[in-house]
Design a protein around this motif. Sequence first.
Motif, mmCIF file in Angstrom:
data_model
loop_
_atom_site.group_PDB
_atom_site.id
_atom_site.type_symbol
_atom_site.label_atom_id
_atom_site.label_comp_id
_atom_site.label_asym_id
_atom_site.label_seq_id
_atom_site.Cartn_x
_atom_site.Cartn_y
_atom_site.Cartn_z
ATOM 1 N N LEU A 230 0.823 -1.209 0.000
ATOM 2 C CA LEU A 230 0.000 0.000 0.000
ATOM 3 C C LEU A 230 0.857 1.257 0.000
ATOM 4 O O LEU A 230 1.942 1.310 0.593
ATOM 5 C CB LEU A 230 -0.945 -0.015 1.193
ATOM 6 N N ARG A 231 0.333 2.272 -0.680
ATOM 7 C CA ARG A 231 1.015 3.558 -0.825
ATOM 8 C C ARG A 231 0.128 4.668 -0.269
ATOM 9 O O ARG A 231 -1.104 4.509 -0.224
ATOM 10 C CB ARG A 231 1.281 3.826 -2.308
ATOM 11 N N PRO A 232 0.711 5.780 0.106
ATOM 12 C CA PRO A 232 -0.120 6.891 0.597
ATOM 13 C C PRO A 232 -1.203 7.299 -0.394
ATOM 14 O O PRO A 232 -2.303 7.687 0.018
ATOM 15 C CB PRO A 232 0.909 7.999 0.804
ATOM 16 N N GLU A 233 -0.926 7.182 -1.678
ATOM 17 C CA GLU A 233 -1.917 7.568 -2.683
ATOM 18 C C GLU A 233 -3.080 6.580 -2.778
ATOM 19 O O GLU A 233 -4.048 6.846 -3.512
ATOM 20 C CB GLU A 233 -1.268 7.746 -4.065
ATOM 21 N N ASP A 234 -3.017 5.466 -2.062
ATOM 22 C CA ASP A 234 -4.145 4.549 -1.994
ATOM 23 C C ASP A 234 -5.154 4.980 -0.933
ATOM 24 O O ASP A 234 -6.225 4.374 -0.812
ATOM 25 C CB ASP A 234 -3.671 3.132 -1.662
ATOM 26 N N THR A 235 -4.821 6.006 -0.184
ATOM 27 C CA THR A 235 -5.732 6.510 0.843
ATOM 28 C C THR A 235 -7.033 6.989 0.210
ATOM 29 O O THR A 235 -7.022 7.821 -0.700
ATOM 30 C CB THR A 235 -5.082 7.658 1.620
ATOM 31 N N ALA A 236 -8.141 6.441 0.683
ATOM 32 C CA ALA A 236 -9.457 6.758 0.115
ATOM 33 C C ALA A 236 -10.525 6.021 0.899
ATOM 34 O O ALA A 236 -10.223 5.149 1.722
ATOM 35 C CB ALA A 236 -9.514 6.347 -1.354
ATOM 36 N N VAL A 237 -11.765 6.355 0.603
ATOM 37 C CA VAL A 237 -12.886 5.534 1.041
ATOM 38 C C VAL A 237 -13.154 4.524 -0.066
ATOM 39 O O VAL A 237 -13.304 4.908 -1.232
ATOM 40 C CB VAL A 237 -14.133 6.383 1.324
ATOM 41 N N TYR A 238 -13.189 3.271 0.295
ATOM 42 C CA TYR A 238 -13.385 2.188 -0.663
ATOM 43 C C TYR A 238 -14.834 1.687 -0.586
ATOM 44 O O TYR A 238 -15.340 1.417 0.512
ATOM 45 C CB TYR A 238 -12.415 1.047 -0.372
ATOM 46 N N TYR A 239 -15.436 1.566 -1.748
ATOM 47 C CA TYR A 239 -16.832 1.145 -1.846
ATOM 48 C C TYR A 239 -16.919 -0.156 -2.635
ATOM 49 O O TYR A 239 -16.276 -0.296 -3.679
ATOM 50 C CB TYR A 239 -17.651 2.190 -2.575
ATOM 51 N N CYS A 240 -17.742 -1.073 -2.152
ATOM 52 C CA CYS A 240 -18.012 -2.249 -2.967
ATOM 53 C C CYS A 240 -19.307 -2.037 -3.741
ATOM 54 O O CYS A 240 -20.200 -1.304 -3.307
ATOM 55 C CB CYS A 240 -18.061 -3.525 -2.132
ATOM 56 N N ASN A 241 -19.357 -2.663 -4.877
ATOM 57 C CA ASN A 241 -20.475 -2.534 -5.800
ATOM 58 C C ASN A 241 -20.785 -3.902 -6.361
ATOM 59 O O ASN A 241 -19.863 -4.689 -6.619
ATOM 60 C CB ASN A 241 -20.104 -1.558 -6.922
ATOM 61 N N ALA A 242 -22.062 -4.194 -6.542
ATOM 62 C CA ALA A 242 -22.418 -5.484 -7.111
ATOM 63 C C ALA A 242 -23.767 -5.397 -7.797
ATOM 64 O O ALA A 242 -24.631 -4.600 -7.406
ATOM 65 C CB ALA A 242 -22.453 -6.560 -6.027
ATOM 66 N N PHE A 243 -23.912 -6.220 -8.826
ATOM 67 C CA PHE A 243 -25.203 -6.378 -9.477
ATOM 68 C C PHE A 243 -25.835 -7.638 -8.902
ATOM 69 O O PHE A 243 -25.330 -8.745 -9.118
ATOM 70 C CB PHE A 243 -25.027 -6.449 -10.993
ATOM 71 N N LEU A 244 -26.924 -7.451 -8.172
ATOM 72 C CA LEU A 244 -27.546 -8.534 -7.420
ATOM 73 C C LEU A 244 -28.795 -9.032 -8.116
ATOM 74 O O LEU A 244 -29.623 -8.228 -8.577
ATOM 75 C CB LEU A 244 -27.914 -8.070 -6.006
ATOM 76 N N VAL A 245 -28.904 -10.349 -8.199
ATOM 77 C CA VAL A 245 -30.130 -10.976 -8.680
ATOM 78 C C VAL A 245 -30.953 -11.317 -7.437
ATOM 79 O O VAL A 245 -30.504 -12.083 -6.595
ATOM 80 C CB VAL A 245 -29.819 -12.234 -9.505
ATOM 81 N N ILE A 246 -32.137 -10.731 -7.378
ATOM 82 C CA ILE A 246 -32.977 -10.861 -6.190
ATOM 83 C C ILE A 246 -34.091 -11.849 -6.461
ATOM 84 O O ILE A 246 -34.717 -11.787 -7.535
ATOM 85 C CB ILE A 246 -33.536 -9.489 -5.781
ATOM 86 N N ARG A 247 -34.318 -12.744 -5.518
ATOM 87 C CA ARG A 247 -35.362 -13.768 -5.707
ATOM 88 C C ARG A 247 -36.719 -13.115 -5.973
ATOM 89 O O ARG A 247 -37.128 -12.193 -5.271
ATOM 90 C CB ARG A 247 -35.444 -14.653 -4.468
ATOM 91 N N GLY A 248 -37.391 -13.616 -7.013
ATOM 92 C CA GLY A 248 -38.724 -13.136 -7.321
ATOM 93 C C GLY A 248 -38.763 -11.890 -8.182
ATOM 94 O O GLY A 248 -39.859 -11.416 -8.518
ATOM 95 N N ARG A 249 -37.591 -11.349 -8.522
ATOM 96 C CA ARG A 249 -37.553 -10.137 -9.343
ATOM 97 C C ARG A 249 -36.684 -10.385 -10.563
ATOM 98 O O ARG A 249 -35.593 -10.957 -10.456
ATOM 99 C CB ARG A 249 -37.003 -8.970 -8.526
ATOM 100 N N PRO A 250 -37.140 -9.943 -11.733
ATOM 101 C CA PRO A 250 -36.329 -10.169 -12.945
ATOM 102 C C PRO A 250 -35.137 -9.240 -12.998
ATOM 103 O O PRO A 250 -35.126 -8.165 -12.399
ATOM 104 C CB PRO A 250 -37.325 -9.847 -14.069
ATOM 105 N N GLY A 251 -34.104 -9.680 -13.725
ATOM 106 C CA GLY A 251 -32.941 -8.842 -13.946
ATOM 107 C C GLY A 251 -32.023 -8.779 -12.737
ATOM 108 O O GLY A 251 -32.146 -9.558 -11.791
#
Length: 120
Positions: A84-105
């Motif tokens: 890790l480097r000082p320039e990696d300092t940040a807020v990190y967010y996870c993101n995902a495309f979720l398939v939800i039961r009973g809902r299309p797409g």
Amino acid sequence: VQLQASGGGLVQPGGSLRLSCAASGNIFSINDMGWYRQAPGKQRELVARITIGGRTNYADSVKGRFTISRDNAKKMGYLQMNSLRPEDTAVYYCNAFLVIRGRPGSYDYWGQGTEVTVSS
């Protein structure tokens, strides 16, 4: 249904952290997952993404240092961050495309962010 990121903290330059992203709720499966980060005064940027089949892509700035992975059975995503480097300092967010039961797409979800500070 939610994503929750964890694992951030303060680390010295050259150190390592492992971020985790947990998906919970009435989820059937997870398609693409990714990690983004936003440093103070900067726009949010892509760090790494991984497809359901395990294909990955990384920002040039983290190639060779960060590794994204996932556990489909546990509905978890991970970001191993080494050298890790000082320039990696940040807020990190996870993101995902979720398939939800009973809902299309699939649906675009974001975690709440976990702060990473790289400093001596």
